[in-house]
Design an enzyme around this catalytic site. Structure first.
Site, short mmCIF file in Angstrom:
data_model
loop_
_atom_site.label_atom_id
_atom_site.label_comp_id
_atom_site.label_asym_id
_atom_site.label_seq_id
_atom_site.Cartn_x
_atom_site.Cartn_y
_atom_site.Cartn_z
N ASP A 83 -13.52 7.71 -12.31
CA ASP A 83 -12.24 7.02 -12.17
C ASP A 83 -12.30 5.62 -12.77
O ASP A 83 -13.02 4.76 -12.27
CB ASP A 83 -11.88 6.95 -10.69
CG ASP A 83 -10.50 6.38 -10.43
OD1 ASP A 83 -9.76 6.11 -11.39
OD2 ASP A 83 -10.17 6.22 -9.23
N MET A 86 -4.05 1.04 -2.02
CA MET A 86 -4.75 -0.27 -1.98
C MET A 86 -4.13 -1.16 -0.91
O MET A 86 -2.90 -1.19 -0.78
CB MET A 86 -4.61 -0.95 -3.33
CG MET A 86 -5.12 -0.13 -4.49
SD MET A 86 -4.86 -1.01 -6.03
CE MET A 86 -5.44 0.23 -7.20
N HIS A 146 -7.05 8.54 -2.99
CA HIS A 146 -8.19 7.61 -3.13
C HIS A 146 -7.87 6.34 -2.33
O HIS A 146 -7.03 5.55 -2.75
CB HIS A 146 -8.37 7.31 -4.63
CG HIS A 146 -9.43 6.31 -4.94
ND1 HIS A 146 -9.57 5.74 -6.20
CD2 HIS A 146 -10.43 5.78 -4.19
CE1 HIS A 146 -10.59 4.90 -6.20
NE2 HIS A 146 -11.12 4.90 -4.99
N MET A 202 -8.52 2.80 -1.18
CA MET A 202 -9.22 1.54 -1.41
C MET A 202 -8.77 0.58 -0.32
O MET A 202 -8.04 -0.38 -0.56
CB MET A 202 -8.90 1.02 -2.82
CG MET A 202 -9.64 1.79 -3.89
SD MET A 202 -8.87 1.62 -5.50
CE MET A 202 -7.66 2.92 -5.38
N SER A 218 -3.66 9.59 -12.61
CA SER A 218 -3.45 8.54 -11.61
C SER A 218 -2.04 7.99 -11.68
O SER A 218 -1.63 7.39 -12.68
CB SER A 218 -4.45 7.40 -11.82
OG SER A 218 -4.03 6.29 -11.04
N ASP A 271 -3.61 6.36 -5.66
CA ASP A 271 -4.44 5.19 -5.34
C ASP A 271 -3.79 4.34 -4.27
O ASP A 271 -2.73 3.75 -4.51
CB ASP A 271 -4.64 4.36 -6.61
CG ASP A 271 -5.54 5.05 -7.61
OD1 ASP A 271 -6.71 5.32 -7.26
OD2 ASP A 271 -5.08 5.33 -8.73
N HIS A 276 -3.69 12.23 -8.57
CA HIS A 276 -4.54 11.15 -8.05
C HIS A 276 -3.66 10.01 -7.54
O HIS A 276 -2.91 9.40 -8.32
CB HIS A 276 -5.49 10.67 -9.15
CG HIS A 276 -6.52 9.69 -8.66
ND1 HIS A 276 -7.70 10.10 -8.06
CD2 HIS A 276 -6.55 8.33 -8.68
CE1 HIS A 276 -8.41 9.02 -7.74
NE2 HIS A 276 -7.73 7.94 -8.10
N MET A 288 -16.67 5.08 -9.39
CA MET A 288 -15.78 4.12 -10.05
C MET A 288 -16.43 3.66 -11.35
O MET A 288 -17.56 3.18 -11.35
CB MET A 288 -15.54 2.89 -9.15
CG MET A 288 -14.62 3.11 -7.96
SD MET A 288 -13.00 3.82 -8.32
CE MET A 288 -12.36 2.78 -9.64
C1 DX5 Z 1 -8.39 1.80 -10.04
C2 DX5 Z 1 -7.89 3.14 -9.61
C3 DX5 Z 1 -7.77 4.10 -10.72
C4 DX5 Z 1 -6.87 3.65 -11.82
C5 DX5 Z 1 -7.29 4.32 -13.09
O1 DX5 Z 1 -8.70 1.02 -8.98
O2 DX5 Z 1 -8.75 3.72 -8.65
O3 DX5 Z 1 -7.44 5.40 -10.27
O4 DX5 Z 1 -5.52 3.92 -11.57
O5 DX5 Z 1 -6.50 3.85 -14.12
P1 DX5 Z 1 -6.97 3.88 -15.64
O6 DX5 Z 1 -7.19 5.31 -15.99
O7 DX5 Z 1 -5.81 3.26 -16.35
O8 DX5 Z 1 -8.23 3.05 -15.73
ZN ZN Z 2 -8.42 5.92 -8.15
#
Ligand code: DX5
Ligand code: ZN
Length: 218
Positions: A176, A38, A67, A69, A9, A36, A34, A138
């Protein structure tokens, strides 16, 4: 042979050294990138968006596992395809018309992903599982890297695996949040196919070696 895929990630990557972080992943045993996304509405944090994905795509040699969010992800499906997403994961909780959203992702030429928050039961996917390439469970509440793994995730993996097997399809199970060298083996053993890890990889002293160790967990 069992799938054991690793998707680092980039939320935990050093953005001042983004190019070398990407090159490190290219050369490593990792399988996907990966990313993320947001929006500050679906989750209480804002990360990065299309321009960054577009730059990463220029040199990434492995699939981009994006991903989302965000609320109303269906509005942006084609934009994410244009900037280079290969797998597009939306949240169950953000989609009123999930079936339609999945068809749009497929039509755009990407693999379909659906993510479930820790409180969302896996059985809610029963009638749409045949349209999903990857279910992302999650294992923390989404929004931030570096959080503590939620132990109930193992129960959810077992239930999801039973559901997938009963439909005789090849949907992958991706985990994740809070994944590390201690829980990776049990996650793979329980039925996970793909492990996302941010903090455990990018904040380790030797990320390449950590990826190798995560992938070789047995
Ligand atoms: C959280 C993200 C994850 C996050 C994971 O909302 O979707 O992908 O970056 O990070 P770690 O592995 O540090 O928990
Ligand atoms: Zn993620």
């Amino acid at each position: 042979m069992k799938n054991k895929l690793i998707s680092p990630s980039f939320l935990s990557a050093d953005f001042l050294r983004l190019k070398s972080e990407i090159e490190m992943i290219n050369k490593s045993d990792a399988d996907w990138f990966h990313l993320d996304i947001m929006d500050g509405v679906f989750v209480p944090n804002i990360s990065f968006g299309m321009p960054i994905i577009k730059q990463i795509k220029k040199i990434a040699q492995k699939p981009l596992d994006v991903h989302l969010m965000i609320v109303e992800p269906n509005k942006y499906i084609n934009h994410f395809k244009e900037v280079g997403a290969d797998i597009l994961t939306v949240h169950y909780e953000a989609c009123t018309h999930l079936h339609r959203t999945l068809q749009s992702i497929k039509q755009a030429g990407m693999q379909t992903g659906v993510s479930l928050n820790p409180h969302t039961p896996v059985m809610l996917l029963e009638d749409v599982i045949n349209d999903i390439d990857v279910v992302l469970l999650m294992s923390v509440n989404p929004g931030f890297g570096g959080q503590k793994f939620i132990e109930n995730t193992y129960n959810k993996i077992e239930k999801l695996k039973r559901l997938i097997d009963s439909k005789k399809n090849n949907t992958l199970i991706e985990i994740d949040g809070g994944v590390n060298l201690i829980n990776a083996e049990k996650l793979f053993d329980t039925g996970a196919d793909v492990l996302v890890a941010g903090n455990a990889i990018f904040n380790s002293t030797n990320p390449t070696e950590t990826i190798k160790l995560l992938k070789s967990s047995k």
